[in-house]
Structure formats: C-alpha cells, structure tokens
Design an enzyme around this catalytic site. Structure first.
Site, PDB file in Angstrom:
ATOM      1  N   HIS A  69       0.778  -1.217  -0.024  1.00 16.63           N
ATOM      2  CA  HIS A  69      -0.127   0.012   0.013  1.00 16.63           C
ATOM      3  C   HIS A  69       1.042   1.312   0.020  1.00 16.63           C
ATOM      4  CE1 HIS A  69      -2.422   3.184   1.666  1.00 16.63           C
ATOM      5  NE2 HIS A  69      -3.549   2.543   1.181  1.00 16.63           N
ATOM      6  N   ASP A 101       0.891   4.176   1.604  1.00 19.63           N
ATOM      7  CA  ASP A 101       1.298   4.630   2.774  1.00 19.63           C
ATOM      8  C   ASP A 101       2.271   3.443   3.590  1.00 19.63           C
ATOM      9  OD1 ASP A 101      -0.299   6.829   2.343  1.00 19.63           O
ATOM     10  OD2 ASP A 101      -1.762   5.869   3.294  1.00 19.63           O
ATOM     11  N   LYS A 102       2.055   2.413   3.351  1.00 21.38           N
ATOM     12  CA  LYS A 102       3.067   1.582   3.807  1.00 21.38           C
ATOM     13  C   LYS A 102       4.205   1.367   3.360  1.00 21.38           C
ATOM     14  CE  LYS A 102       1.222   0.513   7.364  1.00 21.38           C
ATOM     15  NZ  LYS A 102       1.850   0.717   8.711  1.00 21.38           N
ATOM     16  N   GLU A 104      10.638  11.396   7.483  1.00 19.98           N
ATOM     17  CA  GLU A 104       9.212  11.127   6.834  1.00 19.98           C
ATOM     18  C   GLU A 104       9.520  10.830   5.160  1.00 19.98           C
ATOM     19  OE1 GLU A 104       6.703  11.612   8.502  1.00 19.98           O
ATOM     20  OE2 GLU A 104       7.516  12.491  10.169  1.00 19.98           O
ATOM     21  N   GLU A 126      14.851  14.796   9.990  1.00 21.08           N
ATOM     22  CA  GLU A 126      16.253  15.261  10.566  1.00 21.08           C
ATOM     23  C   GLU A 126      16.733  14.246  11.443  1.00 21.08           C
ATOM     24  OE1 GLU A 126      13.269  17.407  10.834  1.00 21.08           O
ATOM     25  OE2 GLU A 126      12.352  16.238  12.361  1.00 21.08           O
ATOM     26  N   LYS A 176      -5.791  -4.511   0.326  1.00 25.72           N
ATOM     27  CA  LYS A 176      -6.316  -3.823   1.521  1.00 25.72           C
ATOM     28  C   LYS A 176      -7.460  -4.942   1.574  1.00 25.72           C
ATOM     29  CE  LYS A 176      -7.391   0.576   1.427  1.00 25.72           C
ATOM     30  NZ  LYS A 176      -8.095   1.652   1.199  1.00 25.72           N
ATOM     31  N   PHE A 178      -7.863  -4.060 -10.867  1.00 30.94           N
ATOM     32  CA  PHE A 178      -6.865  -3.664  -9.747  1.00 30.94           C
ATOM     33  C   PHE A 178      -5.339  -3.859 -10.157  1.00 30.94           C
ATOM     34  CE2 PHE A 178      -5.628  -2.991  -5.154  1.00 30.94           C
ATOM     35  CZ  PHE A 178      -4.805  -1.798  -5.288  1.00 30.94           C
ATOM     36  N   ASP A 205      -1.780   5.715  -6.300  1.00 28.05           N
ATOM     37  CA  ASP A 205      -2.142   6.830  -5.293  1.00 28.05           C
ATOM     38  C   ASP A 205      -1.021   7.233  -4.340  1.00 28.05           C
ATOM     39  OD1 ASP A 205      -3.789   8.373  -3.716  1.00 28.05           O
ATOM     40  OD2 ASP A 205      -4.506   6.455  -2.390  1.00 28.05           O
ATOM     41  N   ALA A 206      -0.898   8.514  -4.157  1.00 31.96           N
ATOM     42  CA  ALA A 206       0.281   8.841  -3.375  1.00 31.96           C
ATOM     43  C   ALA A 206       0.505   8.289  -2.127  1.00 31.96           C
ATOM     44  CB  ALA A 206       0.439  10.555  -3.438  1.00 31.96           C
ATOM     45  N   ARG A 214       0.281   7.670   7.840  1.00 31.29           N
ATOM     46  CA  ARG A 214      -1.103   7.925   7.510  1.00 31.29           C
ATOM     47  C   ARG A 214      -2.085   6.562   7.816  1.00 31.29           C
ATOM     48  NH1 ARG A 214      -2.344  11.116   1.752  1.00 31.29           N
ATOM     49  NH2 ARG A 214      -1.695   9.021   1.080  1.00 31.29           N
ATOM     50  N   LYS A 215      -1.544   5.707   8.401  1.00 32.56           N
ATOM     51  CA  LYS A 215      -2.377   4.500   8.674  1.00 32.56           C
ATOM     52  C   LYS A 215      -2.410   4.269  10.178  1.00 32.56           C
ATOM     53  CE  LYS A 215      -4.167   3.681   4.891  1.00 32.56           C
ATOM     54  NZ  LYS A 215      -4.348   4.896   4.497  1.00 32.56           N
ATOM     55  N   LYS A 236      10.500   7.131  13.296  1.00 33.84           N
ATOM     56  CA  LYS A 236      10.898   7.783  14.635  1.00 33.84           C
ATOM     57  C   LYS A 236      11.811   6.718  15.665  1.00 33.84           C
ATOM     58  CE  LYS A 236       6.599  10.506  14.670  1.00 33.84           C
ATOM     59  NZ  LYS A 236       5.279  10.751  15.279  1.00 33.84           N
ATOM     60  N   LYS A 280      11.208   9.345  20.839  1.00 24.43           N
ATOM     61  CA  LYS A 280       9.909   9.677  20.467  1.00 24.43           C
ATOM     62  C   LYS A 280       8.761   8.964  21.353  1.00 24.43           C
ATOM     63  CE  LYS A 280      12.293  11.991  17.380  1.00 24.43           C
ATOM     64  NZ  LYS A 280      13.736  11.984  17.325  1.00 24.43           N
ATOM     65  N   ASP A 339       5.567   9.345  21.154  1.00 22.59           N
ATOM     66  CA  ASP A 339       4.568   8.808  20.128  1.00 22.59           C
ATOM     67  C   ASP A 339       4.669   7.315  19.915  1.00 22.59           C
ATOM     68  OD1 ASP A 339       3.277  11.186  19.854  1.00 22.59           O
ATOM     69  OD2 ASP A 339       4.485  11.850  17.901  1.00 22.59           O
TER      70      ASP A 339
END
Length: 396
Positions: free
Chosen positions: A17, A19-20, A45, A58, A171, A241, A249-250, A255-256, A276, A280, A282
């Site tokens: 995918h 994003d992945k 990123e 960074e 998906k 598909f 798709d960008a 984003r997931k 990260k 971090k 998060d």
C-alpha cells in the site's frame, strides 16, 4: 452500558500500500541508523508517487556514525525491492529518490537530552494509548487481527511464488458479529488485491477469478466456523486493480495509524510510529501502553483494558497515567495505576531500557500491525511479552 450484540469492522493494508511503502522506507532508515548508533535521534518522513520518492526529516548522530544521503537513498531503494515493486510506474531500479534529511534542531535536542541536573525528557508532548482484550489469544480485537492475518498470508504466498498473480498492493476489511460481547462470526469480508492483467493462459483477471484466489487465504486466517453461508463477500469489487502502489495513489509516512494499532477498537493519541527513534514517546510510550494493558489482562486484573499516558516535551516523568478496565476490572483502577508505577519506570529512558528499544527492530513493524505479534529473539515486538503480569499482581 456496554452493548453485547453488535457489528464491528476494522481494515488492514498490505506492505505494498502506498502509505505502508513510505512507513517501511522510513523505518528502514531508522534501523540503519540505530544499528550504528543506538542513541541516535531520528525523525524521517517519506512521500511517494509515480516513480518518485522524497525523504524528509532530521537526524542527530555522531560524526563517526554519520549516514550519508546516498546510503539513505539506497536503503529506500532496497525497501522498494523487498516489497516487490518492479512495475513501469514504480520500480526499485528506476524510481527517482530525493533526500532532504538534515541535522536535528538544537532547540529540540536541548529539551530532550539528559544533563547533569535532569533525566532525558520526552521527545514531544502528547497522549498515547494502549489496549488489550481477551477476545483473542493474542489479546487483540478480532477484526483488526483477522484483517492483518489475511494480508500477511497473501503476501507470504506472493513472495514464495505460490500466488504469482497477486501484486504488492492490497487491502482487507473484516466485519465481525459480536454475541454476548464476544466475536462469533464473520459478517462481511472485503479484500481488494492488485493483480496481473492476465494469467499465464491469457485469461483476464475478473472479480470472480480473484474471489477463487483469495478465499482460501481468508478461510485460513479466520477461526474455524467463523465463515458461514450468510457471510457477505466483496473481493475486488471495482472489478480491476492492475495499477497499484504509489503509481496508483500517493503515499505518506504515518497515515495508517488506526491500521497500525487497534483498528478503531481503542482510542488513539494521534501520533504516528514509523520513522521515529524510541526517544519519541509517540512510538515508545504507545508500545509501553500496549505492554502494560496486555499484562494487566494477562494477570487477570481485567478482561479488557485501556491505558493512557501523557507527556510534555523535555519532561521525563509522564504527566498522567490512566487505567480503564471497562467495567471488567477485578481491582480498583487507582490501585492498578499505583501498581504499574511501582513495577515499571515510565520515563522515556525507563521504557527503552525495559523493552530494549534501542535496536534495529522497526521496519518489520511497519506492515501488518505493531501489536498482536509474537516477541522475537532479537528483541522485536518486546512489548508483546507477558513478563510483567506476575509483578503487577504482586504489587496489589
């Protein structure tokens, strides 16, 4: 009042995918840097589109362990290769990859770094959640667990050439019917998988054809008896598909976040994990919160548990710890909170030390979920261990 009869749905996306792809590229760079310098600071990123990848962010690393732009670019290219992208619009050899990663801000570093008069502080402010439930042996919500499992089985078959018609992008979505508050059956199955245009015999790949290919993996992924005559199936419902991944798709890192965690069955603090380093919170505090929640359930202190942690940038100790047993707890939640603080340090350094997070163990987390996986011998998925349960019971 808790509902006992309901439908709940979660989705997963495959390693291919868009994003992945970006999450795995970012975490591949994290692993490369941590392998050289375990205390490095990293925030990378990735963005991807048709034959184009951009690396941003960074890092802070000593000169002796410096990582060049060309090394990061080659790491990204190798990740794309391992996922399996060799299509005209996104190919590991021909994709243009730009690197804009630079040195970490000194303002952030001075707030986070340890000094003579203070412990290392959190790398950012924020809230993190962990969750566990006894509805599956993995102590995960059933819909997200089964959604991940379907795609992992399909990917394993693709990589081993047992399912050569599948492409990297896919998906899944599973709707589970709950009875008496427990998962009982699969109400609806949705799978969309990228595929070749035609098979070796020249036949066009239709939705019906894909249903025949996909169904065995779905049946293997779900418990026996969960799929019945009333289960609704949607396999490649658009009918075609062929173009997939960043060419279709960008993609962007981070984003997931619901796919990465509990499929919507628990709250999310909003921070992504991939790209990260473990200073971090998060990332590291979300892993710690899952570790604690899982051990609370394993200790029999609740059959469902949500943990919330809160941090401020530059401050070592969490601002707050909250335990919610959803009415299933066998002890006062306030006492469970006190026991948690007694048996585990929740500072960023305490979490990293307890879970052994300063290691190159992150790219493997960037697809098919960060939770519900088996702990691995090299320290991967250490937050899935159940080695805190006895200490928690002993502290009460």
């Amino acid at each position: 009042m808790a509902r006992n009869e309901y439908l709940f749905t979660s989705e997963s996306v495959s390693e291919g995918h868009p994003d992945k792809v970006c999450d795995q590229i970012s975490d591949g760079i994290v692993d490369m840097i941590l392998a050289r310098e375990p205390e490095a600071r990293i925030a990378v990123e990735t963005a991807a589109t048709t034959n184009k990848v951009v690396l941003m962010g960074e890092i802070k690393v000593s000169p002796d362990n410096a990582v060049s732009e060309s090394e990061m670019i080659e790491s990204a290219r190798d990740t794309i290769r391992k996922i399996g992208y060799m299509q005209k619009g996104f190919h590991f050899k021909t994709a243009s990859i730009d690197c804009y990663v630079h040195e970490q801000s000194a303002d952030i570093a001075q707030g986070v770094d340890a000094s003579d008069n203070k412990d290392e502080g959190a790398g950012d402010q924020g809230i993190m959640f962990g969750f566990a439930t006894d509805e599956t042996p993995e102590l995960m919500p059933a819909p997200i667990l089964y959604s991940h499992r379907i795609l992992r089985l399909m990917a394993e078959a693709r990589h081993s050439d047992q399912a050569s018609l599948f492409g990297p992008d896919a998906k899944s979505q599973v709707t589970i019917e709950y009875r008496d508050g427990k998962p009982a059956r699969a109400h609806t199955i949705v799978v969309s998988s990228q595929h070749l245009e035609r098979d070796a015999a020249g036949r066009e790949i239709t939705s019906g054809y894909m249903r025949e290919l996909v169904e065995p993996f779905v049946r293997e992924a779900l418990p026996e008896g969960f799929i019945d005559a009333k289960t609704v199936w949607h396999v490649n419902p658009t009918g075609r598909f062929v173009i997939g991944g960043p060419d279709g798709d960008a993609g962007l890192t981070g984003r997931k976040i619901i796919v990465d965690t509990y499929g919507g069955a628990a709250p999310h603090g909003g921070g992504a994990f991939s790209g990260k380093d473990p200073t971090k919170v998060d990332r590291s505090a979300a892993y710690a919160a899952r570790y604690i929640a899982k051990n609370v359930v394993a200790a029999g202190l609740a059959s469902k548990c949500t943990i919330q942690l809160a941090y401020a940038i530059g401050v070592a100790e969490p601002l707050a710890l909250y335990v919610d047993g959803h009415g299933t707890e066998t002890e006062d939640p306030a006492k469970i909170e006190a026991a948690i603080r007694e048996v585990m340090s929740l500072t960023p350094r305490g979490i990293r030390t307890r879970l052994g997070l300063n290691r190159p163990i992150y790219q493997r987390t960037a697809s098919y979920g960060h939770f519900g996986r088996e702990p691995e011998g090299d320290g991967g998925f250490s937050w899935e261990k159940l080695d805190l349960a006895a200490a928690l019971k002993g502290a009460l």
